[in-house]
Design a protein around this motif. Structure first.
Motif: not given
Length: 171
Positions: A35-51
């Motif tokens: 496993i090369l991956e040691k870290t993760f980042t989750v950026y904010y998921f904005p709501n672009r839906a119509r409702l």
């Protein structure tokens, strides 16, 4: 006897070659051996839906972060992790299902769609951008406000499972 031994040796060599070539990328559990991956980042998921559900963006973003924290040994970074998850909520809709007599629906379906850009900075060929969608049905006699929070939580769980399986579990 000689033919049998020769055949057995050939099969063993072929099998060893096959197993060693498979183990370069995957082991028998389906995960990567190194496993090369040691870290993760989750950026904010904005709501672009119509409702718009005002709590959906925060709920989804937090649930994805928590799932990655609980089910991996990766450390979370606020930005530039080895694995980056970003995107937006593109769909949030209620639709009538199971139409009955007099054009009344017996069920209503809540569907949430999320566009995810997954970037693996260690293994770039595993990166992708993809849409994920999940739904839950409920009795049309119930008011949306009485079931919306619970249904949204169930759908978010399905979506985070799907995203996890498509990225970390490498299925």
């Amino acid at each position: 006897m000689l033919k049998r031994n020769l055949l057995l040796i050939t099969v063993v060599i072929l099998l060893a070659g096959f197993v060693s070539s498979c183990s370069v990328k995957y082991n028998f559990t389906g995960s990567k051996p190194m496993i090369l991956e040691k870290t993760f980042t989750v950026y904010y998921f904005p709501n672009r839906a119509r409702l718009i559900n005002p709590t959906l963006s925060q709920s989804f973003t937090e649930e994805l972060r928590e799932k990655l924290t609980r089910q991996t040994s990766l450390n979370e970074l606020s930005e530039s992790g080895d694995l980056e998850f970003e995107g937006q909520i593109t769909g949030y809709e209620f639709r009538p299902m199971s139409i009955q007599k007099q054009d009344e629906s017996a069920q209503t379906r809540l569907t949430i769609t999320i566009n995810v850009k997954y970037t693996n900075n260690q293994v770039p060929e595993e990166s992708f951008e993809k849409s994920f969608s999940a739904y839950e049905d409920f009795d049309s006699n119930l008011s949306i406000s009485s079931v919306e929070e619970e249904l949204s939580a169930e759908i978010i769980e399905k979506l985070t499972d799907d995203i996890f399986n498509a990225t970390i579990a490498n299925w």
